[in-house]
Design a protein around this motif. Sequence first.
Motif, PDB file in Angstrom:
ATOM      1  N   ASP A 166      21.943  57.225  58.443  1.00 13.71           N
ATOM      2  CA  ASP A 166      21.710  58.660  58.304  1.00 13.71           C
ATOM      3  C   ASP A 166      20.240  59.010  58.574  1.00 13.71           C
ATOM      4  OD1 ASP A 166      24.329  59.730  57.460  1.00 13.71           O
ATOM      5  OD2 ASP A 166      24.069  58.374  55.765  1.00 13.71           O
ATOM      6  N   GLN A 167      19.334  58.110  58.186  1.00 16.80           N
ATOM      7  CA  GLN A 167      17.922  58.344  58.465  1.00 16.80           C
ATOM      8  C   GLN A 167      17.640  58.293  59.967  1.00 16.80           C
ATOM      9  OE1 GLN A 167      16.168  55.275  55.960  1.00 16.80           O
ATOM     10  NE2 GLN A 167      15.580  56.804  54.429  1.00 16.80           N
ATOM     11  N   ALA A 195      12.202  70.536  56.514  1.00  9.62           N
ATOM     12  CA  ALA A 195      13.637  70.341  56.283  1.00  9.62           C
ATOM     13  C   ALA A 195      14.064  68.932  56.676  1.00  9.62           C
ATOM     14  CB  ALA A 195      14.439  71.375  57.064  1.00  9.62           C
ATOM     15  N   ALA A 196      13.548  68.442  57.813  1.00 14.20           N
ATOM     16  CA  ALA A 196      13.919  67.104  58.270  1.00 14.20           C
ATOM     17  C   ALA A 196      13.397  66.027  57.323  1.00 14.20           C
ATOM     18  CB  ALA A 196      13.382  66.873  59.682  1.00 14.20           C
ATOM     19  N   LYS A 253      16.491  62.191  51.312  1.00 14.30           N
ATOM     20  CA  LYS A 253      17.768  62.195  50.586  1.00 14.30           C
ATOM     21  C   LYS A 253      18.861  61.429  51.317  1.00 14.30           C
ATOM     22  CE  LYS A 253      16.963  66.737  48.446  1.00 14.30           C
ATOM     23  NZ  LYS A 253      17.454  68.135  48.359  1.00 14.30           N
ATOM     24  N   ALA A 254      18.574  60.954  52.518  1.00  9.18           N
ATOM     25  CA  ALA A 254      19.596  60.276  53.323  1.00  9.18           C
ATOM     26  C   ALA A 254      20.123  59.040  52.585  1.00  9.18           C
ATOM     27  CB  ALA A 254      19.029  59.885  54.673  1.00  9.18           C
ATOM     28  N   LEU A 312      18.234  61.407  61.889  1.00  8.19           N
ATOM     29  CA  LEU A 312      17.242  62.467  61.700  1.00  8.19           C
ATOM     30  C   LEU A 312      15.993  62.262  62.551  1.00  8.19           C
ATOM     31  CD1 LEU A 312      17.578  62.776  57.829  1.00  8.19           C
ATOM     32  CD2 LEU A 312      18.096  64.590  59.473  1.00  8.19           C
ATOM     33  N   GLU A 350      12.806  66.408  54.123  1.00  4.89           N
ATOM     34  CA  GLU A 350      13.587  66.490  52.889  1.00  4.89           C
ATOM     35  C   GLU A 350      14.933  65.794  53.066  1.00  4.89           C
ATOM     36  OE1 GLU A 350      15.200  69.817  49.652  1.00  4.89           O
ATOM     37  OE2 GLU A 350      14.249  70.462  51.522  1.00  4.89           O
ATOM     38  N   SER A 351      15.572  66.037  54.207  1.00  6.15           N
ATOM     39  CA  SER A 351      16.857  65.390  54.482  1.00  6.15           C
ATOM     40  C   SER A 351      16.692  63.882  54.612  1.00  6.15           C
ATOM     41  CB  SER A 351      17.467  65.962  55.764  1.00  6.15           C
ATOM     42  OG  SER A 351      17.761  67.336  55.623  1.00  6.15           O
ATOM     43  N   TYR A 352      15.599  63.457  55.228  1.00  4.04           N
ATOM     44  CA  TYR A 352      15.333  62.028  55.391  1.00  4.04           C
ATOM     45  C   TYR A 352      15.182  61.348  54.033  1.00  4.04           C
ATOM     46  CZ  TYR A 352      13.247  57.765  57.331  1.00  4.04           C
ATOM     47  OH  TYR A 352      12.988  56.452  57.681  1.00  4.04           O
TER      48      TYR A 352
END
Length: 228
Positions: free
Chosen positions: A85-86, A72-73, A79-80, A89, A75-77
């Motif tokens: 935002d990166q 999850a982290a 898309k940041a 995370l 994937e979020s990274y």
Amino acid sequence: MLSTIARSAARAARPATRSLPTASLSLAAARGLHTLPQLDYAYDALEPHISGQIMELHHKKHHQAYVNGLNAAEESYAKAPSPKDQIKLQPALKFNGGGHINHSLFWKNLAPESQGGGQLPQGPLKDALVADFGSVDAFKKKMNTVTAGIQGSGWGWLGYNPETKKLEIVTTANQDPLLSHVPIIGIDIWEHAFYLQYHNVKADYLTAIWNVINFKEAERRFVEASKQ
């Protein structure tokens, strides 16, 4: 970087026991998802030293949670929208990535007594332990003392220092991976690793675990590290 380290730590482990649908496997391959490594032994194979209940919960629930959190982290990274935002995370990547790395190493650190667990034969690892700590018993005593002294949760490690060319005992907090040394043996001192069986008596858990330490794997890691 963390993704590469996590995959390297889990490379020797087989895929998870529970099979995934073909579509899910394709998606996992496309995204490079981390997966839960399969154990080389049954959950109850380390008894009476580590109970089957602890092993099953530790593997299926706790390690799986780190795998899920890391995926999850990452994937979020990916898309940041900004470096800020990166950066936000980074704690999730470190915690879950470290949890995946550490546990993937930990399962390989263990072996049932019927498969040689607890047995340290004469060889390069034993020779190095005697040279660096005086005796194998002295090493175990120091390892247990240092690991038991961790405040809160963390890991006790026997690591190979590539600069001094010696085996050293070090600790890491929480799920921080060991980066300063090559990990040879790691002991999980989080409560989920022992509390159901040993309650708050860490010393009993640390004494018992040596009966199922996979010294063959530890020696393999040591020999490989000492060649570098």
